[in-house]
Every structure is written in structure tokens, then in C-alpha cells.
Design a protein around this motif. Structure first.
Motif, PDB file in Angstrom:
ATOM      1  N   LEU A 109       0.819  -1.212   0.000  1.00  0.00           N
ATOM      2  CA  LEU A 109       0.000   0.000   0.000  1.00  0.00           C
ATOM      3  C   LEU A 109       0.853   1.262   0.000  1.00  0.00           C
ATOM      4  O   LEU A 109       1.665   1.479   0.906  1.00  0.00           O
ATOM      5  N   ASP A 110       0.638   2.097  -1.012  1.00  0.00           N
ATOM      6  CA  ASP A 110       1.253   3.423  -1.042  1.00  0.00           C
ATOM      7  C   ASP A 110       0.455   4.324  -0.100  1.00  0.00           C
ATOM      8  O   ASP A 110      -0.699   4.025   0.234  1.00  0.00           O
ATOM      9  N   ILE A 111       1.031   5.421   0.329  1.00  0.00           N
ATOM     10  CA  ILE A 111       0.298   6.345   1.206  1.00  0.00           C
ATOM     11  C   ILE A 111      -0.300   7.503   0.410  1.00  0.00           C
ATOM     12  O   ILE A 111      -1.445   7.867   0.610  1.00  0.00           O
ATOM     13  N   LEU A 112       0.483   8.072  -0.501  1.00  0.00           N
ATOM     14  CA  LEU A 112      -0.021   9.202  -1.279  1.00  0.00           C
ATOM     15  C   LEU A 112      -0.830   8.675  -2.462  1.00  0.00           C
ATOM     16  O   LEU A 112      -0.280   8.311  -3.490  1.00  0.00           O
ATOM     17  N   LEU A 113      -2.147   8.615  -2.266  1.00  0.00           N
ATOM     18  CA  LEU A 113      -3.055   8.061  -3.272  1.00  0.00           C
ATOM     19  C   LEU A 113      -4.213   9.020  -3.524  1.00  0.00           C
ATOM     20  O   LEU A 113      -4.613   9.755  -2.624  1.00  0.00           O
ATOM     21  N   PRO A 114      -4.788   8.968  -4.736  1.00  0.00           N
ATOM     22  CA  PRO A 114      -5.994   9.758  -4.993  1.00  0.00           C
ATOM     23  C   PRO A 114      -7.197   9.191  -4.231  1.00  0.00           C
ATOM     24  O   PRO A 114      -7.212   8.020  -3.880  1.00  0.00           O
ATOM     25  N   LYS A 115      -8.172  10.041  -3.991  1.00  0.00           N
ATOM     26  CA  LYS A 115      -9.476   9.722  -3.395  1.00  0.00           C
ATOM     27  C   LYS A 115      -9.427   9.395  -1.904  1.00  0.00           C
ATOM     28  O   LYS A 115     -10.206   9.917  -1.143  1.00  0.00           O
ATOM     29  N   LEU A 116      -8.522   8.507  -1.495  1.00  0.00           N
ATOM     30  CA  LEU A 116      -8.411   8.142  -0.084  1.00  0.00           C
ATOM     31  C   LEU A 116      -6.958   7.763   0.160  1.00  0.00           C
ATOM     32  O   LEU A 116      -6.433   6.879  -0.514  1.00  0.00           O
ATOM     33  N   ASP A 117      -6.289   8.442   1.092  1.00  0.00           N
ATOM     34  CA  ASP A 117      -4.859   8.150   1.260  1.00  0.00           C
ATOM     35  C   ASP A 117      -4.628   6.813   1.960  1.00  0.00           C
ATOM     36  O   ASP A 117      -5.544   6.213   2.528  1.00  0.00           O
ATOM     37  N   GLY A 118      -3.388   6.343   1.880  1.00  0.00           N
ATOM     38  CA  GLY A 118      -3.038   5.032   2.416  1.00  0.00           C
ATOM     39  C   GLY A 118      -3.281   4.884   3.908  1.00  0.00           C
ATOM     40  O   GLY A 118      -3.641   3.805   4.377  1.00  0.00           O
ATOM     41  N   PHE A 119      -3.097   5.956   4.674  1.00  0.00           N
ATOM     42  CA  PHE A 119      -3.366   5.875   6.113  1.00  0.00           C
ATOM     43  C   PHE A 119      -4.849   5.600   6.363  1.00  0.00           C
ATOM     44  O   PHE A 119      -5.205   4.780   7.200  1.00  0.00           O
ATOM     45  N   ALA A 120      -5.718   6.301   5.634  1.00  0.00           N
ATOM     46  CA  ALA A 120      -7.160   6.101   5.795  1.00  0.00           C
ATOM     47  C   ALA A 120      -7.559   4.685   5.358  1.00  0.00           C
ATOM     48  O   ALA A 120      -8.381   4.033   6.004  1.00  0.00           O
ATOM     49  N   VAL A 121      -6.953   4.211   4.270  1.00  0.00           N
ATOM     50  CA  VAL A 121      -7.225   2.853   3.789  1.00  0.00           C
ATOM     51  C   VAL A 121      -6.784   1.838   4.849  1.00  0.00           C
ATOM     52  O   VAL A 121      -7.540   0.923   5.197  1.00  0.00           O
ATOM     53  N   LEU A 122      -5.576   2.008   5.371  1.00  0.00           N
ATOM     54  CA  LEU A 122      -5.048   1.092   6.376  1.00  0.00           C
ATOM     55  C   LEU A 122      -5.935   1.063   7.615  1.00  0.00           C
ATOM     56  O   LEU A 122      -6.259  -0.013   8.136  1.00  0.00           O
ATOM     57  N   GLU A 123      -6.351   2.237   8.064  1.00  0.00           N
ATOM     58  CA  GLU A 123      -7.217   2.312   9.243  1.00  0.00           C
ATOM     59  C   GLU A 123      -8.525   1.559   9.002  1.00  0.00           C
ATOM     60  O   GLU A 123      -8.981   0.798   9.850  1.00  0.00           O
ATOM     61  N   LYS A 124      -9.118   1.752   7.824  1.00  0.00           N
ATOM     62  CA  LYS A 124     -10.370   1.079   7.474  1.00  0.00           C
ATOM     63  C   LYS A 124     -10.164  -0.437   7.405  1.00  0.00           C
ATOM     64  O   LYS A 124     -10.974  -1.209   7.914  1.00  0.00           O
ATOM     65  N   ALA A 181     -13.513  -8.425   8.348  1.00  0.00           N
ATOM     66  CA  ALA A 181     -13.161  -9.282   7.207  1.00  0.00           C
ATOM     67  C   ALA A 181     -11.753  -9.023   6.671  1.00  0.00           C
ATOM     68  O   ALA A 181     -11.184  -9.880   5.999  1.00  0.00           O
ATOM     69  N   THR A 182     -11.180  -7.856   6.969  1.00  0.00           N
ATOM     70  CA  THR A 182      -9.879  -7.513   6.386  1.00  0.00           C
ATOM     71  C   THR A 182      -8.783  -7.262   7.426  1.00  0.00           C
ATOM     72  O   THR A 182      -7.635  -7.069   7.056  1.00  0.00           O
ATOM     73  N   LYS A 183      -9.126  -7.289   8.693  1.00  0.00           N
ATOM     74  CA  LYS A 183      -8.156  -6.888   9.731  1.00  0.00           C
ATOM     75  C   LYS A 183      -6.926  -7.781   9.808  1.00  0.00           C
ATOM     76  O   LYS A 183      -5.867  -7.344  10.234  1.00  0.00           O
ATOM     77  N   ASP A 184      -7.048  -9.042   9.363  1.00  0.00           N
ATOM     78  CA  ASP A 184      -5.919  -9.968   9.472  1.00  0.00           C
ATOM     79  C   ASP A 184      -5.037 -10.024   8.222  1.00  0.00           C
ATOM     80  O   ASP A 184      -4.057 -10.761   8.190  1.00  0.00           O
ATOM     81  N   ILE A 185      -5.380  -9.256   7.184  1.00  0.00           N
ATOM     82  CA  ILE A 185      -4.550  -9.238   5.967  1.00  0.00           C
ATOM     83  C   ILE A 185      -3.312  -8.370   6.258  1.00  0.00           C
ATOM     84  O   ILE A 185      -3.444  -7.205   6.633  1.00  0.00           O
ATOM     85  N   PRO A 186      -2.111  -8.941   6.099  1.00  0.00           N
ATOM     86  CA  PRO A 186      -0.913  -8.128   6.339  1.00  0.00           C
ATOM     87  C   PRO A 186      -0.792  -7.006   5.311  1.00  0.00           C
ATOM     88  O   PRO A 186      -1.033  -7.219   4.120  1.00  0.00           O
ATOM     89  N   VAL A 187      -0.443  -5.825   5.799  1.00  0.00           N
ATOM     90  CA  VAL A 187      -0.265  -4.658   4.934  1.00  0.00           C
ATOM     91  C   VAL A 187       1.167  -4.160   5.077  1.00  0.00           C
ATOM     92  O   VAL A 187       1.620  -3.860   6.184  1.00  0.00           O
ATOM     93  N   LEU A 188       1.858  -4.100   3.942  1.00  0.00           N
ATOM     94  CA  LEU A 188       3.189  -3.502   3.889  1.00  0.00           C
ATOM     95  C   LEU A 188       3.032  -2.128   3.265  1.00  0.00           C
ATOM     96  O   LEU A 188       2.550  -2.019   2.138  1.00  0.00           O
ATOM     97  N   LEU A 189       3.386  -1.091   3.983  1.00  0.00           N
ATOM     98  CA  LEU A 189       3.354   0.246   3.401  1.00  0.00           C
ATOM     99  C   LEU A 189       4.592   0.422   2.534  1.00  0.00           C
ATOM    100  O   LEU A 189       5.705   0.091   2.957  1.00  0.00           O
ATOM    101  N   LEU A 190       4.379   0.898   1.321  1.00  0.00           N
ATOM    102  CA  LEU A 190       5.466   1.098   0.361  1.00  0.00           C
ATOM    103  C   LEU A 190       5.299   2.518  -0.177  1.00  0.00           C
ATOM    104  O   LEU A 190       4.414   2.778  -0.981  1.00  0.00           O
ATOM    105  N   THR A 191       6.127   3.424   0.311  1.00  0.00           N
ATOM    106  CA  THR A 191       5.869   4.839   0.067  1.00  0.00           C
ATOM    107  C   THR A 191       7.166   5.635  -0.027  1.00  0.00           C
ATOM    108  O   THR A 191       8.232   5.123   0.275  1.00  0.00           O
TER     109      THR A 191
END
Length: 127
Positions: free
Chosen positions: A56-71, A77-87
Motif C-alpha cells: 500500500l502506497d500512502i499518497l493516493l488519490p481519493k483516499l490516502d493510504g493511512f485512511a485505507v489502512l485504518e479502514k 473481514a480484512t483486519k488480518d490481511i498483512p499490509v506492507l506500506l510502500l511509500t
């Protein structure tokens, strides 16, 4: 030897050049890669695709990566999917925020070659 199940990765990035580089490298390593180019689309795609890992990049259109990660991390259903921030955001506060929100790691694009990102993915997924 039995063939291992293909690992599904969702790459969330809005730079087409970087999408091509990362997607090619990941596919060469045997991963199945889907891409999306904005935060809103990512949240929709995650429900459909159920990836094994999200880059996941952080600087994204429509919804930034931090907001996506928080959601992602506050949805059952998605809380256990590992997320690597790549920014490219490398400020200490950004790194801390990403880790506090639940990212398994925070990778700064300029500091990691695609092969090193593959190593991180393998480590996170214990492959």
C-alpha cells in the motif's frame, strides 16, 4: 514436489511506472498480482479479491493510504490481511503512524529494490 499455492498480492499504487516494475518483479517470483490506483478502489478490491498481502502506497488519490489502512484494520473481514506500506514518505512521524495503524512494515521506495521487497513479503508470509 507439490506446487505451492499462488500468493495473491494487491498492489495499491498510482504511479504506472512503479506499478509495472513491481508487478513484473512479483510475478517473476511466482506471485499473483492485482493492482489498483486509488484508495477507494482498494477497499472495494480487497473485499472481492481477498488478497494474502497488500502493498500500500500512502499518497493516493481519493483516499490516502493511512485512511485505507485504518479502514482495513478496523473491518473484521480484512483486519488480518498483512499490509506492507510502500511509500516515499520517510518522516519518522509517518513511519510511526503507519505502524501504529497496523502495518506489518514500512518500506521507503527509494531505500528498497524490488528484490528486497520480495524478501520482505516472503518474510511476512513466512514463505
Amino acid at each position: 514436489m507439490p506446487e505451492k499455492k499462488k500468493v495473491n498480492i494487491l498492489l495499491v499504487e498510482d504511479d504506472n511506472f512503479l506499478i509495472d516494475i513491481y508487478k513484473k518483479k512479483l510475478e517473476m517470483e511466482g506471485f499473483k498480482v492485482a493492482t489498483c490506483d486509488n484508495g477507494e478502489k482498494c477497499l472495494i478490491d480487497v473485499k472481492k479479491r481477498k488478497p494474502d498481502l497488500i502493498l500500500l502506497d500512502i499518497l493516493l488519490p481519493k483516499l490516502d493510504g493511512f485512511a485505507v489502512l485504518e479502514k482495513l484494520k478496523t473491518t473484521a473481514a480484512t483486519k488480518d490481511i498483512p499490509v506492507l506500506l510502500l511509500t516515499n514518505l520517510g518522516q519518522k512521524d509517518d513511519v510511526q503512524k503507519g505502524l501504529d495503524l497496523g502495518a506489518v512494515d514500512y518500506l521507503i521506495k527509494a531505500h528498497f529494490k524490488p528484490s528486497e521487497i520480495v524478501d520482505k513479503i516472503n518474510k511476512v508470509l513466512s514463505l
